[in-house]
Scaffold this motif. Structure first.
Motif, short mmCIF file in Angstrom:
data_model
loop_
_atom_site.label_atom_id
_atom_site.label_comp_id
_atom_site.label_asym_id
_atom_site.label_seq_id
_atom_site.Cartn_x
_atom_site.Cartn_y
_atom_site.Cartn_z
N ASP A 200 0.75 -1.31 -0.05
CA ASP A 200 -0.07 -0.07 0.04
C ASP A 200 1.03 1.15 -0.05
N PRO A 201 0.64 2.27 -0.94
CA PRO A 201 1.49 3.52 -0.77
C PRO A 201 1.54 3.97 0.43
N ALA A 202 0.56 4.09 1.21
CA ALA A 202 0.64 4.70 2.49
C ALA A 202 1.73 3.80 3.36
N ARG A 203 2.07 2.66 3.17
CA ARG A 203 2.75 1.96 4.06
C ARG A 203 4.35 1.86 3.75
N TRP A 204 4.30 2.06 2.30
CA TRP A 204 5.69 1.78 1.80
C TRP A 204 6.78 2.45 2.52
N ALA A 205 6.78 3.87 3.14
CA ALA A 205 7.61 4.42 3.75
C ALA A 205 7.95 3.72 5.12
N GLU A 206 6.93 3.33 5.70
CA GLU A 206 7.11 2.52 7.04
C GLU A 206 7.97 1.11 6.91
N LEU A 207 7.68 0.55 5.73
CA LEU A 207 8.35 -0.63 5.34
C LEU A 207 9.94 -0.51 4.99
N THR A 208 10.07 0.70 4.06
CA THR A 208 11.51 0.90 3.81
C THR A 208 12.33 1.34 5.07
N GLY A 209 11.76 1.98 6.18
CA GLY A 209 12.48 2.47 7.35
C GLY A 209 12.22 1.42 8.65
N SER A 210 11.92 0.25 7.97
CA SER A 210 11.53 -0.76 9.49
C SER A 210 13.13 -1.56 9.64
N GLY A 211 14.10 -1.42 8.76
CA GLY A 211 15.26 -2.42 8.87
C GLY A 211 14.96 -3.51 8.52
N LEU A 212 14.11 -4.07 7.91
CA LEU A 212 13.93 -5.58 7.08
C LEU A 212 14.76 -5.29 5.85
N PRO A 213 15.19 -6.38 5.33
CA PRO A 213 16.05 -6.35 4.02
C PRO A 213 15.50 -5.47 2.74
N LEU A 214 16.21 -4.70 2.18
CA LEU A 214 15.48 -3.71 1.21
C LEU A 214 16.51 -4.12 -0.04
N VAL A 215 15.89 -4.24 -1.07
CA VAL A 215 16.60 -4.06 -2.34
C VAL A 215 16.73 -2.85 -3.10
N ARG A 216 18.13 -2.24 -3.38
CA ARG A 216 18.02 -1.00 -4.04
C ARG A 216 18.59 -1.46 -5.55
N ASP A 217 17.87 -1.40 -6.35
CA ASP A 217 18.44 -1.88 -7.54
C ASP A 217 19.66 -1.14 -8.33
N ALA A 218 20.45 -1.89 -8.71
CA ALA A 218 21.70 -1.21 -9.37
C ALA A 218 21.39 -0.46 -10.70
N GLY A 219 20.33 -0.63 -11.27
CA GLY A 219 19.93 0.25 -12.47
C GLY A 219 20.37 -0.46 -13.90
N PHE A 220 20.66 -1.79 -13.74
CA PHE A 220 21.35 -2.36 -14.99
C PHE A 220 20.10 -2.31 -16.21
N THR A 221 19.00 -2.34 -15.79
CA THR A 221 17.77 -2.68 -16.74
C THR A 221 16.59 -1.99 -16.20
N GLU A 222 15.81 -1.21 -17.01
CA GLU A 222 14.34 -0.87 -16.77
C GLU A 222 14.18 0.35 -15.83
N ILE A 223 14.88 0.23 -14.67
CA ILE A 223 14.60 1.28 -13.58
C ILE A 223 15.69 2.36 -13.29
#
Length: 238
Positions: A200-223
């Protein structure tokens, strides 16, 4: 291990240059079976791809003195790249003849192979298409079980099905690395239950700040490089 660049340490998913870029580069091939007459549902394909990655990581051939272990170690020492290609008919049968593991979901089949050099794909896999893998969910996925692992997708990032399958695999792998041996065994023996859902968009910031494993893409394709794509929410890590 976490891919959040605010955390010290060398992550395989950082967008900036790192010592991992100096190592020989390997890729984990995944092939999704997509028949014209009966394509899999998108969410099931994403979940099956994530379980395929976990199945390979937990396979005895991938650890210690296993036959795939050297390739897995070389792959994990460099950037953690995954590429999803699609196959049907005779293409799929040729892919199944190569060493690997086929994981079956409700409607999806994904075959995962031991890592190969970035420019050293087996001929029968190199010929497969990598772009244009688009899938739909015939019905909206049900709510995820809050007691089970969930790979949460960024609601603000648009990805093809193939890209999203690779990102789900990244998230599952980060969760696997964070678990203890006992927790990994429990997950494997349960059949790697998990769900992939868009947050849910309203919960995304909470999830990314929760300390759980987070994927940040290296940007090789698409994004764009550094885009947050997946949060791996495993009950043992909460």
């Amino acid at each position: 291990m976490t891919s959040d660049p605010t955390v010290p340490g060398d992550s395989p998913f950082r967008a900036e240059q790192s010592p991992r870029d100096e190592a020989p580069q390997f890729v984990l091939p995944l092939v999704a079976r997509i028949e014209k007459a009966a394509p899999p549902a998108r969410t099931d394909a994403l979940e099956t791809a994530a379980r395929a990655v976990l199945t390979l990581l937990g396979d005895e051939r991938s650890v210690a003195d296993g036959e795939w272990a050297p390739a897995v170690r070389d792959w994990e020492d460099a950037r953690i790249r995954k590429v999803v290609r699609r196959a049907r008919g005779a293409e799929w049968r040729r892919a199944e003849a190569l060493p690997g593991i086929t994981v079956t979901g409700k409607s999806a089949q994904v075959r995962v192979f031991p890592p190969v050099p970035l420019d050293g794909w087996p001929k029968d896999l190199a010929k497969l298409q990598v772009s244009g893998t688009e899938l739909d969910d015939p019905e909206p996925p049900v709510d995820a079980d809050p007691t089970a692992p969930v790979l949460w997708l960024n609601p603000d990032v648009t990805m093809s099905a193939g890209k999203a399958m690779a990102q789900a695999g990244h998230g599952a792998q980060l969760a696997w690395w964070e678990l203890s041996d006992e927790e990994r065994t429990d997950w494997r023996e349960a059949g790697f239950p998990l769900a992939v859902r868009t947050a849910d968009p309203a919960r995304w910031a909470e999830l990314t700040g929760s300390g759980l494993p987070l994927v940040r893409d290296a940007g090789f394709t698409e994004i764009a490089p550094g885009s947050c794509t997946v949060v791996a929410d495993h009950p043992a890590l909460r």
